[in-house]
Design a protein around this motif. Structure first.
Motif, PDB file in Angstrom:
ATOM      1  N   TYR A 211       0.809  -1.224   0.000  1.00 13.18           N
ATOM      2  CA  TYR A 211       0.000   0.000   0.000  1.00 13.18           C
ATOM      3  C   TYR A 211       0.843   1.276   0.000  1.00 13.18           C
ATOM      4  O   TYR A 211       0.372   2.319  -0.472  1.00 13.18           O
ATOM      5  N   GLY A 212       2.061   1.182   0.534  1.00 14.74           N
ATOM      6  CA  GLY A 212       2.886   2.380   0.645  1.00 14.74           C
ATOM      7  C   GLY A 212       3.784   2.643  -0.538  1.00 14.74           C
ATOM      8  O   GLY A 212       4.192   3.789  -0.769  1.00 14.74           O
ATOM      9  N   ARG A 213       4.095   1.596  -1.339  1.00 16.77           N
ATOM     10  CA  ARG A 213       5.008   1.800  -2.469  1.00 16.77           C
ATOM     11  C   ARG A 213       4.401   1.354  -3.806  1.00 16.77           C
ATOM     12  O   ARG A 213       4.378   2.140  -4.759  1.00 16.77           O
ATOM     13  N   ILE A 214       3.928   0.094  -3.844  1.00 21.11           N
ATOM     14  CA  ILE A 214       3.479  -0.447  -5.130  1.00 21.11           C
ATOM     15  C   ILE A 214       2.234   0.262  -5.647  1.00 21.11           C
ATOM     16  O   ILE A 214       2.201   0.743  -6.792  1.00 21.11           O
ATOM     17  N   LEU A 215       1.187   0.347  -4.828  1.00 21.86           N
ATOM     18  CA  LEU A 215      -0.057   0.961  -5.310  1.00 21.86           C
ATOM     19  C   LEU A 215       0.097   2.441  -5.646  1.00 21.86           C
ATOM     20  O   LEU A 215      -0.463   2.900  -6.655  1.00 21.86           O
ATOM     21  N   PRO A 216       0.847   3.257  -4.869  1.00 23.47           N
ATOM     22  CA  PRO A 216       1.088   4.639  -5.312  1.00 23.47           C
ATOM     23  C   PRO A 216       1.824   4.700  -6.657  1.00 23.47           C
ATOM     24  O   PRO A 216       1.549   5.581  -7.478  1.00 23.47           O
ATOM     25  N   GLY A 217       2.741   3.753  -6.892  1.00 29.91           N
ATOM     26  CA  GLY A 217       3.413   3.702  -8.190  1.00 29.91           C
ATOM     27  C   GLY A 217       2.449   3.353  -9.306  1.00 29.91           C
ATOM     28  O   GLY A 217       2.533   3.908 -10.412  1.00 29.91           O
ATOM     29  N   VAL A 218       1.538   2.420  -9.029  1.00 29.41           N
ATOM     30  CA  VAL A 218       0.498   2.086 -10.003  1.00 29.41           C
ATOM     31  C   VAL A 218      -0.338   3.318 -10.311  1.00 29.41           C
ATOM     32  O   VAL A 218      -0.680   3.593 -11.472  1.00 29.41           O
TER      33      VAL A 218
ATOM     34  N   ILE B 273      -8.699   4.443   5.900  1.00 28.35           N
ATOM     35  CA  ILE B 273      -8.114   5.480   5.047  1.00 28.35           C
ATOM     36  C   ILE B 273      -6.755   5.916   5.588  1.00 28.35           C
ATOM     37  O   ILE B 273      -6.628   6.264   6.765  1.00 28.35           O
ATOM     38  N   GLN B 274      -5.770   5.854   4.725  1.00 32.17           N
ATOM     39  CA  GLN B 274      -4.430   6.328   5.077  1.00 32.17           C
ATOM     40  C   GLN B 274      -3.742   6.790   3.800  1.00 32.17           C
ATOM     41  O   GLN B 274      -3.615   6.020   2.844  1.00 32.17           O
ATOM     42  N   LEU B 275      -3.324   8.041   3.776  1.00 33.95           N
ATOM     43  CA  LEU B 275      -2.723   8.618   2.573  1.00 33.95           C
ATOM     44  C   LEU B 275      -1.294   8.130   2.385  1.00 33.95           C
ATOM     45  O   LEU B 275      -0.469   8.209   3.302  1.00 33.95           O
ATOM     46  N   HIS B 276      -0.998   7.618   1.177  1.00 33.42           N
ATOM     47  CA  HIS B 276       0.353   7.206   0.804  1.00 33.42           C
ATOM     48  C   HIS B 276       0.732   7.954  -0.475  1.00 33.42           C
ATOM     49  O   HIS B 276       0.293   7.569  -1.561  1.00 33.42           O
ATOM     50  N   LEU B 277       1.503   8.985  -0.358  1.00 32.24           N
ATOM     51  CA  LEU B 277       1.895   9.768  -1.525  1.00 32.24           C
ATOM     52  C   LEU B 277       3.013   9.055  -2.287  1.00 32.24           C
ATOM     53  O   LEU B 277       3.913   8.466  -1.679  1.00 32.24           O
TER      54      LEU B 277
END
Length: 513
Positions: free
Chosen positions: A48-55, A228-232
């Motif tokens: 959730y913190g790296r892969i999905l924001p990259g997607v 809900i947690q924001l991952h930029l």
């Protein structure tokens, strides 16, 4: 001078187009979360913190570009009924990179972080192949018959899209048949709903309500997934550079290179499909941005290549324009950045949107027959066989896994007593190339271009010699690509023999005319 119609960023058909593309993309996101967790054992912070924001970055880049590209097409042609190219995570690469790149790293090192880094490099490699291939793809498109390009897509559409969602519909008829009725009424029967309410919207809403009404959904799961947690997104350049020079990359080039070529040719075929539907987009820029989207994915933490999706004719038939692409990019970005993929999937069942995607598969398959000369129908059928083999092998492997075994454990001889498994696997390996080449060869024969037909047979022999077609071996119970003529020499000789026969008899035929 053409008459300039009004361009609208949002049309009524965009809502249907959005729901279809959104459900498709949501399925990919769910697969990413489940497979990275269950198969790779990746922690939530990594997923959730790296892969999905990259997607999110990669999908937003592509969706926005293709939306503006459709506007540019409108400005160039004056036609307001242009449809943006659909875009998303490549499903085939998703499975290939998890099972054949990252999983082996995890099994050898028990290090999910290292597997993620190697996945970044694999994703970057695919993007570079897609980007560089954009500069020669126009030439490939010019020398390949339209029927061959459309046939390959049709085979994929009828198997990996239509059949999957058809099974989903008939596995839960109480939920999925009513949405199917709304889609068929409007897009096949041409009966529009009151006040022109989009059928896709009604299908998704009715399917969702029926699923909750009949207890198919889980209230406890709904509450547990709402977190809900924001991952930029942030760039991971140092991790990417580390992985590029890793010795693992050489090991996985036999996976990375075919997947990059697969994405390149698949996107090229989708461009041909869009042109056949009436939207002629430039090949170079379309494929270059496709590659850039994958490169951006790797730079910002995603290990999954993106691609131009199958389905443009279906979205166009729904009346979608540019808005569905923009909306999809924005909503998917929101879900990825706020970690709400699981929450949305616990609200909307896949079956609610299955009818839309079934319709997309039907439209693409029909296009292969409708947009080519009537006498080319045999080549469409010929081109179906490799995709059917690929789908059949997927079904076989899924069944064996459910039984707690695999092809390697069961054994080729045991399976051969029930079906010609070696032929099934051989036809599945590199099926997108096999389908295109065999269909092109058939077109050349139909049109009595015998030298061209012989040339396509020689092309098949040459590609087979590399192992990109038909090459395989069984390693640790899994089917993996095998490269070089030592694995495919029978096919090399066979295709060469076809070329010789066509050339000799074709030369005699031409001499008599």
């Amino acid at each position: 001078m053409h008459s300039q119609e009004t361009f609208h960023w949002w049309k009524s058909g965009d809502l249907d187009g959005f729901f279809g593309l959104f459900v498709d993309n949501l399925l990919q996101l769910i697969l990413i979360v489940v497979l990275c967790d269950k198969i790779l054992g990746m922690p939530g912070e990594l997923i959730y913190g790296r892969i999905l924001p990259g997607v999110a970055v990669s999908l937003l880049v592509g969706n926005i570009f293709y939306a503006f590209q459709s506007r540019a097409l409108y400005l160039r042609t004056g036609k307001s009924n242009v449809t943006a190219l659909p875009y998303g995570v490549n499903t085939v690469s998703l499975f290939a990179y998890i099972l054949f790149v990252m999983k082996p790293v995890v099994e050898q090192t028990h290090d999910a972080e290292l597997a993620w880094r190697v996945g970044l490099a694999a994703c970057l490699g695919s993007g570079l192949i897609e980007f560089s291939g954009a500069f020669i793809a126009d030439w490939i498109k010019r020398i390949t018959p339209r029927a061959a390009l459309l046939t390959t897509l049709a085979g994929i559409a009828i198997t990996f899209i239509s059949m999957d969602f058809c099974f989903r519909i008939f596995s839960d008829p109480m939920v999925a048949l009513i949405p199917l009725a709304f889609i068929f009424i409007q897009y096949i029967g041409r009966i529009y709903l009151p006040a022109k309410i989009p059928a896709g919207l009604v299908a998704v809403v009715s399917g969702t309500l029926l699923a909750w009404l009949f207890g198919r959904m889980n209230w406890s799961l709904l509450s547990s997934t709402f977190n809900i947690q924001l991952h930029l997104p942030v760039p991971y350049i140092s991790d990417l550079l580390y992985s590029v020079v890793s010795p693992y990359i050489i090991t996985f080039l036999p996976v990375i290179i075919p997947m990059g070529l697969f994405n390149l040719f698949g996107s090229l075929q989708n461009l041909e499909s869009a042109e056949a539907a009436g939207d002629k987009y430039p090949v170079k820029s379309s494929l270059a941005v496709n590659g850039i989207g994958t490169i951006a994915a790797a730079a910002f933490g995603s290990v999954f290549p993106t691609t131009i999706y199958i389905g443009h004719p279906g979205w166009k038939a729904m009346g979608a324009g540019a808005g569905y692409s923009v909306a999809n990019g924005i909503i998917i970005t929101f879900l990825c950045l706020f970690g709400l993929v699981g929450f949305v999937s616990s609200i909307i069942p896949v079956e609610a949107g299955a009818a839309i995607l079934l319709w997309i598969g039907i439209t693409i398959t029909a296009q292969a027959f409708q947009s080519t000369p009537r006498e080319h129908a045999p080549d469409v059928v010929v081109g179906f066989f490799p995709a059917l083999a690929a789908w059949g092998l997927l079904m076989l492997e899924s069944g064996l896994r459910a039984a707690g075994t695999d092809i390697g454990t069961t054994g080729i001889p045991a399976l051969s007593s029930q079906l010609p498994i070696a032929g099934l696997i051989s036809l599945e390996r590199g099926f997108i190339f096999t389908s295109m080449i065999l269909a092109a060869l058939t077109v050349a024969l139909i049109e009595r271009h015998y030298r061209a037909a012989a040339g396509w047979a020689i092309t098949a022999a040459a590609v087979s010699a590399t192992g990109l077609m038909h090459g395989y071996k069984i390693v640790d119970g899994a089917i993996v690509n095998a490269y070089g003529p030592s694995y495919t020499w029978q096919f090399v000789l066979g295709y060469t023999g076809i070329a010789v026969i066509i050339f000799i008899f074709g030369f005699r035929k031409e001499g008599r005319n």
